[in-house]
Scaffold this motif. Structure first.
Motif, PDB file in Angstrom:
ATOM      1  N   SER A  15       0.830  -1.207   0.000  1.00 47.09           N
ATOM      2  CA  SER A  15       0.000   0.000   0.000  1.00 47.09           C
ATOM      3  C   SER A  15       0.863   1.254   0.000  1.00 47.09           C
ATOM      4  CB  SER A  15      -0.931   0.002   1.216  1.00 47.09           C
ATOM      5  OG  SER A  15      -1.873  -1.039   1.124  1.00 47.09           O
ATOM      6  N   TRP A  16       1.964   1.247   0.770  1.00 54.87           N
ATOM      7  CA  TRP A  16       2.828   2.428   0.797  1.00 54.87           C
ATOM      8  C   TRP A  16       3.444   2.658  -0.579  1.00 54.87           C
ATOM      9  CZ3 TRP A  16       7.922   3.599  -0.179  1.00 54.87           C
ATOM     10  CH2 TRP A  16       8.352   4.860   0.249  1.00 54.87           C
ATOM     11  N   TYR A  17       3.891   1.606  -1.237  1.00 53.06           N
ATOM     12  CA  TYR A  17       4.452   1.766  -2.582  1.00 53.06           C
ATOM     13  C   TYR A  17       3.393   2.251  -3.566  1.00 53.06           C
ATOM     14  CZ  TYR A  17       9.061  -0.218  -1.533  1.00 53.06           C
ATOM     15  OH  TYR A  17      10.329  -0.431  -1.033  1.00 53.06           O
ATOM     16  N   ASP A  18       2.151   1.769  -3.399  1.00 55.80           N
ATOM     17  CA  ASP A  18       1.062   2.257  -4.251  1.00 55.80           C
ATOM     18  C   ASP A  18       0.839   3.747  -4.011  1.00 55.80           C
ATOM     19  OD1 ASP A  18       0.592  -0.193  -5.404  1.00 55.80           O
ATOM     20  OD2 ASP A  18      -1.049  -0.737  -4.056  1.00 55.80           O
ATOM     21  N   ALA A  19       0.876   4.153  -2.743  1.00 51.78           N
ATOM     22  CA  ALA A  19       0.706   5.564  -2.419  1.00 51.78           C
ATOM     23  C   ALA A  19       1.847   6.390  -2.999  1.00 51.78           C
ATOM     24  CB  ALA A  19       0.624   5.747  -0.904  1.00 51.78           C
ATOM     25  N   LEU A  20       3.055   5.899  -2.897  1.00 49.88           N
ATOM     26  CA  LEU A  20       4.204   6.610  -3.465  1.00 49.88           C
ATOM     27  C   LEU A  20       4.035   6.765  -4.972  1.00 49.88           C
ATOM     28  CD1 LEU A  20       7.045   7.832  -3.312  1.00 49.88           C
ATOM     29  CD2 LEU A  20       7.967   5.510  -3.482  1.00 49.88           C
ATOM     30  N   ASP A  21       3.603   5.706  -5.643  1.00 50.33           N
ATOM     31  CA  ASP A  21       3.373   5.777  -7.084  1.00 50.33           C
ATOM     32  C   ASP A  21       2.301   6.816  -7.409  1.00 50.33           C
ATOM     33  OD1 ASP A  21       3.812   4.642  -9.816  1.00 50.33           O
ATOM     34  OD2 ASP A  21       1.700   4.098  -9.612  1.00 50.33           O
ATOM     35  N   THR A  22       1.287   6.902  -6.553  1.00 51.24           N
ATOM     36  CA  THR A  22       0.230   7.896  -6.727  1.00 51.24           C
ATOM     37  C   THR A  22       0.783   9.303  -6.569  1.00 51.24           C
ATOM     38  OG1 THR A  22      -1.379   6.303  -5.855  1.00 51.24           O
ATOM     39  CG2 THR A  22      -2.057   8.602  -5.943  1.00 51.24           C
ATOM     40  N   VAL A  23       1.659   9.496  -5.578  1.00 53.02           N
ATOM     41  CA  VAL A  23       2.302  10.800  -5.383  1.00 53.02           C
ATOM     42  C   VAL A  23       3.069  11.211  -6.634  1.00 53.02           C
ATOM     43  CG1 VAL A  23       4.107  12.024  -4.112  1.00 53.02           C
ATOM     44  CG2 VAL A  23       2.446  10.619  -2.870  1.00 53.02           C
ATOM     45  N   LEU A  24       3.824  10.295  -7.204  1.00 46.48           N
ATOM     46  CA  LEU A  24       4.635  10.617  -8.385  1.00 46.48           C
ATOM     47  C   LEU A  24       3.748  10.967  -9.575  1.00 46.48           C
ATOM     48  CD1 LEU A  24       7.469   7.924  -8.132  1.00 46.48           C
ATOM     49  CD2 LEU A  24       7.391  10.241  -7.200  1.00 46.48           C
ATOM     50  N   THR A  25       2.605  10.312  -9.687  1.00 47.35           N
ATOM     51  CA  THR A  25       1.666  10.643 -10.759  1.00 47.35           C
ATOM     52  C   THR A  25       1.161  12.075 -10.604  1.00 47.35           C
ATOM     53  OG1 THR A  25       0.948   8.343 -11.005  1.00 47.35           O
ATOM     54  CG2 THR A  25      -0.548  10.038 -11.825  1.00 47.35           C
ATOM     55  N   VAL A  26       0.835  12.457  -9.381  1.00 49.63           N
ATOM     56  CA  VAL A  26       0.385  13.831  -9.127  1.00 49.63           C
ATOM     57  C   VAL A  26       1.494  14.825  -9.468  1.00 49.63           C
ATOM     58  CG1 VAL A  26      -0.292  15.467  -7.328  1.00 49.63           C
ATOM     59  CG2 VAL A  26      -1.313  13.187  -7.383  1.00 49.63           C
ATOM     60  N   LEU A  27       2.726  14.527  -9.091  1.00 50.44           N
ATOM     61  CA  LEU A  27       3.840  15.427  -9.400  1.00 50.44           C
ATOM     62  C   LEU A  27       3.980  15.619 -10.904  1.00 50.44           C
ATOM     63  CD1 LEU A  27       6.636  14.385  -6.861  1.00 50.44           C
ATOM     64  CD2 LEU A  27       4.780  16.035  -6.585  1.00 50.44           C
ATOM     65  N   ASP A  28       3.834  14.541 -11.651  1.00 48.24           N
ATOM     66  CA  ASP A  28       3.927  14.645 -13.111  1.00 48.24           C
ATOM     67  C   ASP A  28       2.795  15.498 -13.670  1.00 48.24           C
ATOM     68  OD1 ASP A  28       6.196  13.059 -13.167  1.00 48.24           O
ATOM     69  OD2 ASP A  28       5.098  11.212 -13.573  1.00 48.24           O
ATOM     70  N   GLU A  29       1.591  15.297 -13.149  1.00 49.83           N
ATOM     71  CA  GLU A  29       0.435  16.059 -13.644  1.00 49.83           C
ATOM     72  C   GLU A  29       0.538  17.530 -13.284  1.00 49.83           C
ATOM     73  OE1 GLU A  29      -2.842  12.372 -13.375  1.00 49.83           O
ATOM     74  OE2 GLU A  29      -2.803  13.952 -11.845  1.00 49.83           O
ATOM     75  N   GLN A  30       1.079  17.823 -12.107  1.00 51.64           N
ATOM     76  CA  GLN A  30       1.135  19.203 -11.644  1.00 51.64           C
ATOM     77  C   GLN A  30       2.413  19.926 -12.057  1.00 51.64           C
ATOM     78  OE1 GLN A  30      -1.578  20.736 -10.456  1.00 51.64           O
ATOM     79  NE2 GLN A  30      -2.449  18.753 -11.034  1.00 51.64           N
ATOM     80  N   ALA A  31       3.269  19.245 -12.800  1.00 45.73           N
ATOM     81  CA  ALA A  31       4.438  19.901 -13.395  1.00 45.73           C
ATOM     82  C   ALA A  31       4.094  20.479 -14.766  1.00 45.73           C
ATOM     83  CB  ALA A  31       5.594  18.914 -13.528  1.00 45.73           C
ATOM     84  N   MET A  32       2.879  20.217 -15.247  1.00 48.50           N
ATOM     85  CA  MET A  32       2.467  20.687 -16.564  1.00 48.50           C
ATOM     86  C   MET A  32       2.142  22.178 -16.511  1.00 48.50           C
ATOM     87  SD  MET A  32       2.709  17.862 -18.235  1.00 48.50           S
ATOM     88  CE  MET A  32       1.894  18.248 -19.780  1.00 48.50           C
ATOM     89  N   SER A  33       2.428  22.885 -17.596  1.00 50.52           N
ATOM     90  CA  SER A  33       2.147  24.310 -17.675  1.00 50.52           C
ATOM     91  C   SER A  33       0.696  24.543 -18.090  1.00 50.52           C
ATOM     92  CB  SER A  33       3.096  24.991 -18.665  1.00 50.52           C
ATOM     93  OG  SER A  33       2.897  24.454 -19.972  1.00 50.52           O
ATOM     94  N   THR A  34       0.267  25.787 -18.053  1.00 51.45           N
ATOM     95  CA  THR A  34      -1.113  26.128 -18.397  1.00 51.45           C
ATOM     96  C   THR A  34      -1.353  26.068 -19.895  1.00 51.45           C
ATOM     97  OG1 THR A  34      -1.148  27.578 -16.465  1.00 51.45           O
ATOM     98  CG2 THR A  34      -2.905  27.876 -18.073  1.00 51.45           C
ATOM     99  N   GLY A  68      -6.996  28.426 -11.299  1.00 51.11           N
ATOM    100  CA  GLY A  68      -5.954  29.298 -10.776  1.00 51.11           C
ATOM    101  C   GLY A  68      -5.228  30.035 -11.878  1.00 51.11           C
ATOM    102  N   ASN A  69      -4.311  30.912 -11.481  1.00 53.30           N
ATOM    103  CA  ASN A  69      -3.607  31.761 -12.443  1.00 53.30           C
ATOM    104  C   ASN A  69      -2.625  30.952 -13.299  1.00 53.30           C
ATOM    105  OD1 ASN A  69      -4.812  34.261 -11.680  1.00 53.30           O
ATOM    106  ND2 ASN A  69      -3.543  34.260  -9.835  1.00 53.30           N
ATOM    107  N   PRO A  70      -2.351  31.433 -14.516  1.00 52.72           N
ATOM    108  CA  PRO A  70      -1.479  30.687 -15.444  1.00 52.72           C
ATOM    109  C   PRO A  70      -0.065  30.502 -14.914  1.00 52.72           C
ATOM    110  CG  PRO A  70      -2.715  32.389 -16.621  1.00 52.72           C
ATOM    111  CD  PRO A  70      -2.920  32.636 -15.149  1.00 52.72           C
ATOM    112  N   LEU A  71       0.517  29.367 -15.282  1.00 57.68           N
ATOM    113  CA  LEU A  71       1.893  29.034 -14.924  1.00 57.68           C
ATOM    114  C   LEU A  71       2.668  28.699 -16.189  1.00 57.68           C
ATOM    115  CD1 LEU A  71       1.159  26.760 -11.823  1.00 57.68           C
ATOM    116  CD2 LEU A  71       1.870  29.171 -11.818  1.00 57.68           C
ATOM    117  N   ASN A  72       3.925  29.126 -16.234  1.00 59.09           N
ATOM    118  CA  ASN A  72       4.745  28.954 -17.425  1.00 59.09           C
ATOM    119  C   ASN A  72       5.343  27.553 -17.482  1.00 59.09           C
ATOM    120  OD1 ASN A  72       5.895  29.677 -19.833  1.00 59.09           O
ATOM    121  ND2 ASN A  72       7.266  31.235 -18.981  1.00 59.09           N
TER     122      ASN A  72
END
Length: 555
Positions: free
Chosen positions: A267-286, A317-321
């Motif tokens: 479960s912890w590894y699944d959660a870690l994998d989920t965290v990394l997915t969020v990081l990838d999604e939230q590294a995207m620009s507007t 939210g406001n645009p991000l580059n």
């Protein structure tokens, strides 16, 4: 005398003591005028809200209780009756006895006596050690649901668990986890429970009681959020990057204290994998490379008259580059919306925790994953230095609070953690780092930080969450924790002490009238006070004990 239940209105004329509590979640306000003579008799008035006959602690904590302390302030004893405590540990009681018996400031001593056990005394709403029954199989991931020890740690006066708060609430107990099996299992359970929450709703910040606890969820209006969430599982779904960093931090602190990798479950590894997915999604620009608008994976809208409680532009939210390598955070650790979505303190914390987690999984034999985590942490760290450090016309190179990648930046700090002031505590920089020192000078001045609040009775860093009249004692505790100057440390502790007439650390204090405060019961602040006292007992024992005293270290 007037007592009222759920909304809580208390007026006791004999003590000139007025309490008003209403709704508003984390913005409950309590106003009081403390008795002039703290040694006078006072009435015991409580609201019973427990099948065992125990009082509601938020109400209980808003009154002073005997025995009064032996310091000049005669601070009250605010621990609940042993039968009403939610968790107990003989090792915790031993630390209290050993440390308080040596402290020369008896008021600071009484505060520690109340604050150090506060999380255990009042916020462990549900805990199992994992031996009770077999968990069921998880449908959409490997492993099992609610496997092993589990712990549901509420923030205090709100019956919900914030990932950030619960991690910080447990911080002072890690040193005991190696020799106290009950503390070990409690923290291990907290990691396991957080893992389940992250898997279920990684974009959310606060959660309802777990289904196996059979505790009823706390009702609240449902916001318009994408990805959609289950209100029976989630209390609030504000995406805060630091919440995910705190999930990682809870595991790394546990590992550093115990050397145990028992939390490295499927479960912890699944959660870690989920965290990394969020990081990838939230590294995207507007906008994409062609300039076309790309809606973010996460959006949030709330019907409110408070601008910091929702996101503009249809919840995006406001645009991000592009090209910054920073990670977006829609909300701050205060639960207020970011203005510029690249929130620097959370990025700094995530960089540190990814690298710490990398070393843990490397020692567990997972080299490829460790390399990936370390690389991600290094990339974010470099991005913070490249885009988060800005030249200020007065203070030189400083860390900005938020940036957008287009050249815009915000100079300020908020008391909630992670903050810019807390960067050395996070492990991102040393306290002597030049850029940090420049930033520190900016943050601790009214000229440099719009939320550095000063009044006749109190001063410190505040934030938009409560308003322009209230500073947070936590900011002074972080100031002491990150300082090597004895005078600065003791002045900071003195302000906190003088504003804690009820024997506990409040959320915020009115800078003009310190007897006016928000939240009688805010466990995180009490834990941070305990962390500071334990740090000084080891790092600067002469400030707490007699001159020439030996350091105190939890063995």
């Amino acid at each position: 005398m007037l007592l009222r239940g759920a909304g809580v209105v208390v007026i006791i004329v004999g003590l000139m003591f007025y309490v008003v509590e209403g709704g508003g979640g984390r913005q409950e306000v309590i106003q009081q005028d403390l008795y002039e003579d703290p040694r006078e008799d006072f009435p015991e008035a409580v609201v019973i809200n427990d099948t065992r006959g125990c009082p509601d602690y938020a109400f209980y904590a808003s009154y002073p209780h005997r025995p009064l302390g032996d310091g000049p302030m005669a601070l009250p004893y605010q621990r609940p009756h042993p039968d009403c405590r939610t968790f107990s540990s003989s090792h915790v009681e031993k630390v209290i006895e050993e440390l308080t018996s040596r402290m020369t400031d008896r008021d600071l001593s009484r505060l520690f006596e109340n604050a150090f056990p506060n999380t255990l005394d009042t916020t462990v709403r549900w805990h199992v050690n994992g031996a009770e029954k077999k968990p069921r199989k998880r449908k959409d991931h490997g492993g099992q649901i609610w496997e092993g020890a589990q712990s549901f740690i509420v923030t205090g006066d709100i019956n919900a668990e914030w990932l950030r708060d619960s991690t910080n609430q447990l911080e002072q107990y890690h040193a005991l986890a190696r020799k106290d099996r009950s503390i070990h299992d409690l923290i291990l359970g907290a990691i396991n429970t957080q893992a389940e929450f992250v898997i279920a709703s990684p974009y959310c910040n606060a959660f309802q009681p777990p289904p196996p606890s059979h505790l009823p969820p706390t009702g609240r209006p449902v916001d318009t959020v994408h990805p959609i969430y289950n209100p029976a599982v989630v209390f609030e779904c504000k995406y805060e990057l630091d919440s995910l960093a705190h999930f990682l931090a809870l595991g790394s602190k546990f590992y550093n204290s115990t050397g145990s990798t028992a939390f490295l479950t499927t479960s912890w590894y699944d959660a870690l994998d989920t965290v990394l997915t969020v990081l990838d999604e939230q590294a995207m620009s507007t906008f994409d490379a062609s300039g076309a608008y790309v809606p973010n994976t996460y959006s949030f809208q709330r019907v409110t008259s408070t601008g910091t409680e929702t996101l503009n532009l249809d919840g995006n939210g406001n645009p991000l580059n592009e090209g910054t390598n920073l990670i977006r955070s829609a909300f701050r650790p205060s639960d207020d919306a970011t203005i510029l979505g690249f929130y620097i303190p959370a990025n700094a914390m995530m960089a540190v925790e990814l690298k710490r987690t990398a070393e843990i999984v490397r020692k567990a034999g997972n080299k490829d994953l460790a390399d990936d985590l370390y690389s991600r942490g290094t990339v974010i760290e470099k991005a913070v230095w490249e885009h988060g450090v800005v030249s200020h016309k007065k203070y030189g190179n400083v860390f900005a609070y938020e940036v957008d990648g287009y050249g815009s930046s915000i100079f300020m700090d908020d008391a909630n953690l992670p903050s810019l002031l807390s960067l050395p505590k996070l492990g991102f920089v040393g306290s002597s780092d030049e850029t940090y020192q420049n930033t520190r000078k900016m943050l601790l001045s009214k000229e440099g930080n719009p939320y550095y609040l000063k009044g006749r009775g109190f001063h410190g860093i505040g934030g938009p969450h409560v308003g322009l009249q209230n500073a947070w004692p936590m900011s002074l505790l972080i100031q002491a924790l990150t300082s090597d100057d004895d005078r600065e440390i003791m002045e900071s502790l003195g302000l906190v002490k003088n504003a804690s007439r009820l024997g506990l650390i409040h959320e915020t204090v009115d800078v003009e009238v310190p007897s006016a405060y928000t939240r009688s019961w805010f466990a995180w602040a009490n834990s941070l006070y305990s962390v500071v006292i334990l740090d000084l007992a080891q790092r600067k024992p002469h400030l707490l004990f007699e001159e020439g005293a030996e350091p105190y270290v939890i063995a």
